[in-house]
Motif scaffolding. Structure first.
Motif, PDB file in Angstrom:
ATOM      1  N   LEU A   1      42.434  61.535 -57.692  1.00 27.75           N
ATOM      2  CA  LEU A   1      43.662  61.059 -58.326  1.00 27.75           C
ATOM      3  C   LEU A   1      44.792  60.988 -57.308  1.00 27.75           C
ATOM      4  O   LEU A   1      45.600  60.035 -57.327  1.00 27.75           O
ATOM      5  CB  LEU A   1      44.047  61.996 -59.475  1.00 27.75           C
ATOM      6  CG  LEU A   1      45.206  61.532 -60.364  1.00 27.75           C
ATOM      7  CD1 LEU A   1      44.884  60.200 -61.040  1.00 27.75           C
ATOM      8  CD2 LEU A   1      45.545  62.597 -61.412  1.00 27.75           C
ATOM      9  N   ALA A   2      44.845  61.969 -56.403  1.00 21.36           N
ATOM     10  CA  ALA A   2      45.879  61.956 -55.358  1.00 21.36           C
ATOM     11  C   ALA A   2      45.708  60.743 -54.451  1.00 21.36           C
ATOM     12  O   ALA A   2      46.694  60.097 -54.060  1.00 21.36           O
ATOM     13  CB  ALA A   2      45.799  63.245 -54.542  1.00 21.36           C
ATOM     14  N   VAL A   3      44.457  60.406 -54.123  1.00 19.42           N
ATOM     15  CA  VAL A   3      44.178  59.246 -53.277  1.00 19.42           C
ATOM     16  C   VAL A   3      44.565  57.954 -53.999  1.00 19.42           C
ATOM     17  O   VAL A   3      45.133  57.033 -53.399  1.00 19.42           O
ATOM     18  CB  VAL A   3      42.686  59.234 -52.878  1.00 19.42           C
ATOM     19  CG1 VAL A   3      42.308  57.893 -52.269  1.00 19.42           C
ATOM     20  CG2 VAL A   3      42.398  60.368 -51.900  1.00 19.42           C
ATOM     21  N   ARG A   4      44.246  57.865 -55.296  1.00 17.87           N
ATOM     22  CA  ARG A   4      44.615  56.661 -56.077  1.00 17.87           C
ATOM     23  C   ARG A   4      46.117  56.438 -56.035  1.00 17.87           C
ATOM     24  O   ARG A   4      46.590  55.310 -55.837  1.00 17.87           O
ATOM     25  CB  ARG A   4      44.155  56.833 -57.525  1.00 17.87           C
ATOM     26  CG  ARG A   4      42.684  56.570 -57.779  1.00 17.87           C
ATOM     27  CD  ARG A   4      42.327  56.879 -59.218  1.00 17.87           C
ATOM     28  NE  ARG A   4      43.205  56.167 -60.148  1.00 17.87           N
ATOM     29  CZ  ARG A   4      43.315  56.463 -61.448  1.00 17.87           C
ATOM     30  NH1 ARG A   4      42.614  57.486 -61.948  1.00 17.87           N
ATOM     31  NH2 ARG A   4      44.130  55.775 -62.225  1.00 17.87           N
ATOM     32  N   TYR A   5      46.875  57.515 -56.187  1.00 16.38           N
ATOM     33  CA  TYR A   5      48.330  57.369 -56.177  1.00 16.38           C
ATOM     34  C   TYR A   5      48.829  56.994 -54.785  1.00 16.38           C
ATOM     35  O   TYR A   5      49.667  56.087 -54.638  1.00 16.38           O
ATOM     36  CB  TYR A   5      48.989  58.679 -56.626  1.00 16.38           C
ATOM     37  CG  TYR A   5      50.486  58.679 -56.458  1.00 16.38           C
ATOM     38  CD1 TYR A   5      51.300  57.891 -57.259  1.00 16.38           C
ATOM     39  CD2 TYR A   5      51.088  59.453 -55.467  1.00 16.38           C
ATOM     40  CE1 TYR A   5      52.682  57.878 -57.088  1.00 16.38           C
ATOM     41  CE2 TYR A   5      52.461  59.450 -55.283  1.00 16.38           C
ATOM     42  CZ  TYR A   5      53.251  58.649 -56.100  1.00 16.38           C
ATOM     43  OH  TYR A   5      54.607  58.624 -55.926  1.00 16.38           O
ATOM     44  N   ALA A   6      48.334  57.684 -53.742  1.00 14.74           N
ATOM     45  CA  ALA A   6      48.803  57.409 -52.380  1.00 14.74           C
ATOM     46  C   ALA A   6      48.522  55.963 -51.983  1.00 14.74           C
ATOM     47  O   ALA A   6      49.324  55.336 -51.262  1.00 14.74           O
ATOM     48  CB  ALA A   6      48.144  58.375 -51.398  1.00 14.74           C
TER      49      ALA A   6
ATOM     50  N   GLU B   1      47.849  60.129 -66.722  1.00 16.02           N
ATOM     51  CA  GLU B   1      48.508  59.048 -67.479  1.00 16.02           C
ATOM     52  C   GLU B   1      49.578  58.380 -66.647  1.00 16.02           C
ATOM     53  O   GLU B   1      49.738  57.149 -66.673  1.00 16.02           O
ATOM     54  CB  GLU B   1      49.096  59.619 -68.765  1.00 16.02           C
ATOM     55  CG  GLU B   1      49.639  58.570 -69.715  1.00 16.02           C
ATOM     56  CD  GLU B   1      50.135  59.164 -71.022  1.00 16.02           C
ATOM     57  OE1 GLU B   1      50.914  58.475 -71.721  1.00 16.02           O
ATOM     58  OE2 GLU B   1      49.754  60.312 -71.346  1.00 16.02           O
ATOM     59  N   ALA B   2      50.324  59.165 -65.885  1.00 18.84           N
ATOM     60  CA  ALA B   2      51.391  58.611 -65.052  1.00 18.84           C
ATOM     61  C   ALA B   2      50.818  57.701 -63.975  1.00 18.84           C
ATOM     62  O   ALA B   2      51.344  56.606 -63.714  1.00 18.84           O
ATOM     63  CB  ALA B   2      52.192  59.745 -64.414  1.00 18.84           C
TER      64      ALA B   2
ATOM     65  N   VAL C   1      56.944  51.841 -73.679  1.00 18.68           N
ATOM     66  CA  VAL C   1      56.568  51.358 -72.355  1.00 18.68           C
ATOM     67  C   VAL C   1      55.264  50.559 -72.399  1.00 18.68           C
ATOM     68  O   VAL C   1      55.107  49.560 -71.681  1.00 18.68           O
ATOM     69  CB  VAL C   1      56.470  52.539 -71.363  1.00 18.68           C
ATOM     70  CG1 VAL C   1      55.330  53.482 -71.741  1.00 18.68           C
ATOM     71  CG2 VAL C   1      56.280  52.035 -69.943  1.00 18.68           C
ATOM     72  N   TRP C   2      54.329  50.969 -73.239  1.00 17.53           N
ATOM     73  CA  TRP C   2      53.056  50.233 -73.299  1.00 17.53           C
ATOM     74  C   TRP C   2      53.216  48.881 -74.003  1.00 17.53           C
ATOM     75  O   TRP C   2      52.485  47.941 -73.718  1.00 17.53           O
ATOM     76  CB  TRP C   2      51.987  51.069 -74.007  1.00 17.53           C
ATOM     77  CG  TRP C   2      51.582  52.267 -73.186  1.00 17.53           C
ATOM     78  CD1 TRP C   2      51.888  53.553 -73.414  1.00 17.53           C
ATOM     79  CD2 TRP C   2      50.845  52.225 -71.964  1.00 17.53           C
ATOM     80  NE1 TRP C   2      51.382  54.359 -72.426  1.00 17.53           N
ATOM     81  CE2 TRP C   2      50.718  53.560 -71.509  1.00 17.53           C
ATOM     82  CE3 TRP C   2      50.267  51.205 -71.206  1.00 17.53           C
ATOM     83  CZ2 TRP C   2      50.053  53.884 -70.342  1.00 17.53           C
ATOM     84  CZ3 TRP C   2      49.586  51.544 -70.042  1.00 17.53           C
ATOM     85  CH2 TRP C   2      49.485  52.866 -69.614  1.00 17.53           C
ATOM     86  N   THR C   3      54.201  48.783 -74.885  1.00 25.04           N
ATOM     87  CA  THR C   3      54.522  47.474 -75.480  1.00 25.04           C
ATOM     88  C   THR C   3      55.060  46.537 -74.409  1.00 25.04           C
ATOM     89  O   THR C   3      54.725  45.341 -74.354  1.00 25.04           O
ATOM     90  CB  THR C   3      55.561  47.628 -76.605  1.00 25.04           C
ATOM     91  OG1 THR C   3      55.034  48.512 -77.601  1.00 25.04           O
ATOM     92  CG2 THR C   3      55.895  46.280 -77.240  1.00 25.04           C
TER      93      THR C   3
ATOM     94  N   CYS D   1      58.099  57.755 -66.474  1.00 23.95           N
ATOM     95  CA  CYS D   1      57.043  58.319 -65.613  1.00 23.95           C
ATOM     96  C   CYS D   1      57.297  59.773 -65.234  1.00 23.95           C
ATOM     97  O   CYS D   1      56.358  60.586 -65.199  1.00 23.95           O
ATOM     98  CB  CYS D   1      56.909  57.467 -64.349  1.00 23.95           C
ATOM     99  SG  CYS D   1      56.277  55.803 -64.648  1.00 23.95           S
ATOM    100  N   ARG D   2      58.536  60.120 -64.940  1.00 25.57           N
ATOM    101  CA  ARG D   2      58.828  61.478 -64.459  1.00 25.57           C
ATOM    102  C   ARG D   2      58.476  62.563 -65.475  1.00 25.57           C
ATOM    103  O   ARG D   2      57.896  63.587 -65.097  1.00 25.57           O
ATOM    104  CB  ARG D   2      60.302  61.569 -64.047  1.00 25.57           C
ATOM    105  CG  ARG D   2      60.599  60.915 -62.698  1.00 25.57           C
ATOM    106  CD  ARG D   2      61.987  61.258 -62.188  1.00 25.57           C
ATOM    107  NE  ARG D   2      63.030  60.609 -62.955  1.00 25.57           N
ATOM    108  CZ  ARG D   2      63.513  59.384 -62.706  1.00 25.57           C
ATOM    109  NH1 ARG D   2      63.011  58.669 -61.698  1.00 25.57           N
ATOM    110  NH2 ARG D   2      64.482  58.869 -63.431  1.00 25.57           N
ATOM    111  N   PRO D   3      58.795  62.383 -66.775  1.00 28.30           N
ATOM    112  CA  PRO D   3      58.393  63.420 -67.750  1.00 28.30           C
ATOM    113  C   PRO D   3      56.876  63.596 -67.833  1.00 28.30           C
ATOM    114  O   PRO D   3      56.396  64.704 -68.081  1.00 28.30           O
ATOM    115  CB  PRO D   3      58.962  62.900 -69.071  1.00 28.30           C
ATOM    116  CG  PRO D   3      60.101  62.019 -68.687  1.00 28.30           C
ATOM    117  CD  PRO D   3      59.651  61.371 -67.412  1.00 28.30           C
ATOM    118  N   LEU D   4      56.132  62.496 -67.638  1.00 34.36           N
ATOM    119  CA  LEU D   4      54.674  62.607 -67.669  1.00 34.36           C
ATOM    120  C   LEU D   4      54.176  63.514 -66.551  1.00 34.36           C
ATOM    121  O   LEU D   4      53.309  64.374 -66.755  1.00 34.36           O
ATOM    122  CB  LEU D   4      54.046  61.214 -67.539  1.00 34.36           C
ATOM    123  CG  LEU D   4      54.223  60.262 -68.728  1.00 34.36           C
ATOM    124  CD1 LEU D   4      53.652  58.885 -68.390  1.00 34.36           C
ATOM    125  CD2 LEU D   4      53.538  60.815 -69.970  1.00 34.36           C
TER     126      LEU D   4
END
Length: 722
Positions: free
Chosen positions: A99-104, A63-64, A19-21, A52-55
């Protein structure tokens, strides 16, 4: 550039987990001016989700979110890559609001997610993180969001910080933002314990033009209930009824339930029953809460029969009772001292076989003979009446007893601690654990039966069973010791409490302080003064009456101690200036000293002389002096059985030539009055003689009393030996 080949290369990279490639490829493609979304079809987005889901599932949320932020930067839709609730759940668990705010902030429904984040932190009682999310939401959202304001106020309520909820509301008003009704309702609900505050909010709401809804009035009624303001609750209820008549509002079951609870707490059962008729007339069916409140209203008023009739009616209406309903009925029976009825009802509801070895008459007889602790027999209920009304519903509505149920039954044991202990064991058999209340009731039962040692043993058993005794358990044990006049043990328990860092409450302090009239030594009074000081340090409002009594008793006992030391070899007692109570204590102290000296081999050599006071010969005796004399005479003659002789000695002071002085005529007089006080008493500037009021207990009477005490002790010791 061949877009199709790039698209296929991205798919291959995602299938291989590179994925990073792929991210590196997207950066280069973006520099060439190509739009990244055109390179991702449905299959590619599904492969991204698989990355993403496994992360998230493995806890690598950081990381996700980093990856999704980069993908969002390429204008890719990340909405369906993971479940937002999973990310928020992990952030809340790790207490990471940033982190929750960053995602939202990456998602279009950010306003909803911010509220969810705040709510979840509130549920975890983490107000600090909830406030961080709230502040971040204000920066990320375009304008004020009422749902976010309401959620943060609710979070303050969940965390028990009502002051912070007020700050948030005031901040909203300072920004000239008019809150909606939901924000105001949340604020009032969080502050429902402060009736004056929510009434001000209600008035302010009307000034802002915010129209109250049914929830607003329900909260006002709730606040009245908590504050015990029955009249105000009635006025609000009348206002709501008027609004309903005008078609503005429609009363719901919560309104009726709340106003019923107001009357139930105030023990106004008839008014509560009237509300029930209003409900039925309005076509509103009472729910379980409403029925429970109605039953409780009658129970609180001591109307056991009415409470059971309401319970019948509830069952006939098809409303399923909860455990609280059953417990209310049992508690009402116990409060009315109908102990046998409580056990019969419990047996019929549970279908218990525990009492099969007893017939109904035996149960009724057992509990009716217990008494209520004051020598009164307990009222009983005729056999068959107590459980006939419920037997038809046993299968439809099974009753699952709780610890609270058993606590009520334990209290119904009266002074039968054997039965109470058996109920504790039965609790364990059915899978319930006795709590602090269970053990405290058991301690009280042992104490009421006079088994002080058993009560203290229960306190130790409680700790051995893994339950740390709390302030209620210790206070109950202290009360048992005080009532049995074992103050030494009571003080010891108090010190034990402090050693275990269990803070005494007001009841603990009062239990010890109210025992002051049972003190027998200066040390005990000094101990109680220390307890009084602890009470003040703990922040409880001191009772100056206690302090006044303690200080007076302390000074009196010190005075007695000094007197006994000065007159160790004399039986002369000076009661001048003392009250009846003080005089009684002094006389008893001297008699106690005399008895102890006699036990050591020191016999009584003189009569006991008691000086009541001195007055002028032609003056009427003072009422105070007469009262002390009568009280001491009654104590010595009627209570102790000593022979008392009243005497009045007249000393002519105008012509003392040829007459013996009081000192010469009475060798104990100097010891009592003191040479320095004699001239003042004799009054050199008056011609009237002085009359000395005194009592005499004969040496013979004292000998007889001491010998009688000794014989009684010998008989007691002989019986103990046998």
């Amino acid at each position: 550039m061949n877009v199709e080949l790039v698209r296929k290369g991205i798919l291959v990279g995602l299938r291989e987990g590179k994925v990073w490639t792929v991210v590196g490829v997207l950066k280069k493609v973006q520099k060439l001016g190509f739009s990244s979304p055109t390179l991702f079809d449905g299959s590619a987005m599904e492969l991204l989700g698989r990355e993403c889901r496994p992360l998230v599932k493995s806890g690598k949320v950081q990381e996700a979110v980093d990856l999704m932020e980069i993908l969002a930067g390429f204008q890719l839709s990340i909405r369906h890559l993971v479940k937002p609730s999973d990310v928020i759940k992990h952030c809340v668990h790790n207490r990471n609001p940033n982190l929750a705010v960053r995602y939202a902030s990456l998602l279009p429904e950010a306003d909803i997610l911010f509220s969810t984040i705040i709510h979840e932190f509130g549920r975890r009682r983490d107000l600090v993180s909830a406030l961080k999310a709230y502040e971040a939401s204000k920066k990320n959202l375009n304008g004020p969001n009422m749902y976010v304001y309401r959620t943060i106020i609710d979070a303050c309520g969940l965390c028990g910080d009502y002051v912070q909820s007020r700050y948030i509301y005031e901040d909203l008003l300072n920004q000239k933002i008019t809150p909606n009704i939901y924000v105001v309702n949340s604020l009032m609900n969080v502050n429902a314990h402060d009736l004056s505050y929510i009434l001000n909010v209600y008035k302010n709401m009307q000034m802002l033009g915010v129209r109250a809804d049914m929830a607003s009035y329900n909260i006002l009624l709730k606040a009245c209930c908590l504050a015990g303001k029955v009249d105000l609750a009635q006025n609000i209820y009348k206002e709501v009824k008027d609004l309903e008549s005008a078609g503005v509002l429609k009363l719901d079951v919560f309104t009726y339930s709340t106003i019923v609870k107001v009357f139930a707490d105030a023990k106004l059962s008839q008014m509560a029953l009237k509300i029930k008729q209003d409900m039925l007339s309005a076509g509103v069916s009472p729910n379980t809460i409403a029925w429970s409140s109605l039953i409780n209203a009658c129970a609180n008023a001591g109307q056991v029969e009415q409470a059971i009739l309401l319970f019948d009616e509830m069952l006939l209406a098809g409303c399923k009772p909860n455990t609280q309903c059953f417990n209310i009925i049992l508690h009402a029976c116990v409060e009315a001292c109908q102990y046998d009825r409580a056990f019969r009802l419990f047996q019929s509801w549970t279908g218990s076989k525990h009492w099969d070895s007893f017939d109904g008459d035996h149960i009724s007889s057992t509990y009716s003979n217990l008494g209520d602790g004051n020598g009164n027999r307990i009222p009983t209920v005729p056999n068959g009446k107590s459980n006939a009304h419920i037997s038809n519903f046993a299968e439809r509505f099974p009753f699952m007893p709780t610890t609270a149920t058993y606590n009520i039954l334990i209290k119904a044991c009266g002074t039968d601690y054997y039965h109470a202990k058996a109920l504790i064991e039965e609790m364990k058999i059915v899978g319930l654990s006795p709590n602090h209340i269970s053990w405290s009731i058991l301690i009280d039962i042992y104490g009421a039966s006079g088994n002080v040692e058993g009560a203290l043993e229960i306190l130790r058993t409680m700790r051995d069973s893994g339950i740390k005794p709390d302030v209620i358990a210790y206070t109950t044990a202290i009360k048992v010791c005080v009532e049995s006049k074992n103050l030494k043990q009571a003080f010891s328990l108090y010190e034990e409490m402090k050693a275990y860092e269990i803070h005494p409450n007001l009841v603990t302090y009062n239990t010890l302080l109210r025992a002051r009239n049972r003190y027998g030594s200066l040390h005990e009074v000094q101990q109680c003064l220390a307890i009084y000081q602890d009470m003040r340090k703990a922040g409880y409002k001191p009772n100056d009456y206690y302090l006044h009594e303690l200080i007076e008793e302390c000074l009196l006992l010190e005075k007695v101690a000094v007197h006994l030391q000065k007159n160790a070899d004399s039986l002369a007692i000076d009661l001048q200036g003392l009250t009846k109570v003080e005089a009684r204590i002094v006389v008893l102290a001297v008699l106690r000293m005399t008895k102890e000296n006699y036990a050591l081999g020191h016999s009584v050599k003189d009569d006991m002389l008691i000086i009541i006071g001195a007055s002028k010969a032609d003056a009427n005796p003072l009422r105070h002096m007469s009262g002390v004399k009568d009280a001491i005479t009654k104590l010595l003659q009627d209570e102790i059985g000593l022979q008392v002789i009243a005497a009045r000695t007249r000393f002519p002071l105008n012509d003392t030539k040829g007459l013996k002085s009081p000192i010469d005529s009475d060798p104990n007089f100097e010891a009592i009055m003191g040479r320095n006080e004699l001239p003042m008493m004799m009054g050199r500037h008056t011609r009237r003689p002085v009359v000395l009021q005194r009592l005499k207990v004969t040496k013979k009477s004292l000998h007889y009393w001491l010998q009688r005490k000794e014989r009684a002790n010998r008989i007691l010791l002989g019986n103990m030996t046998v």
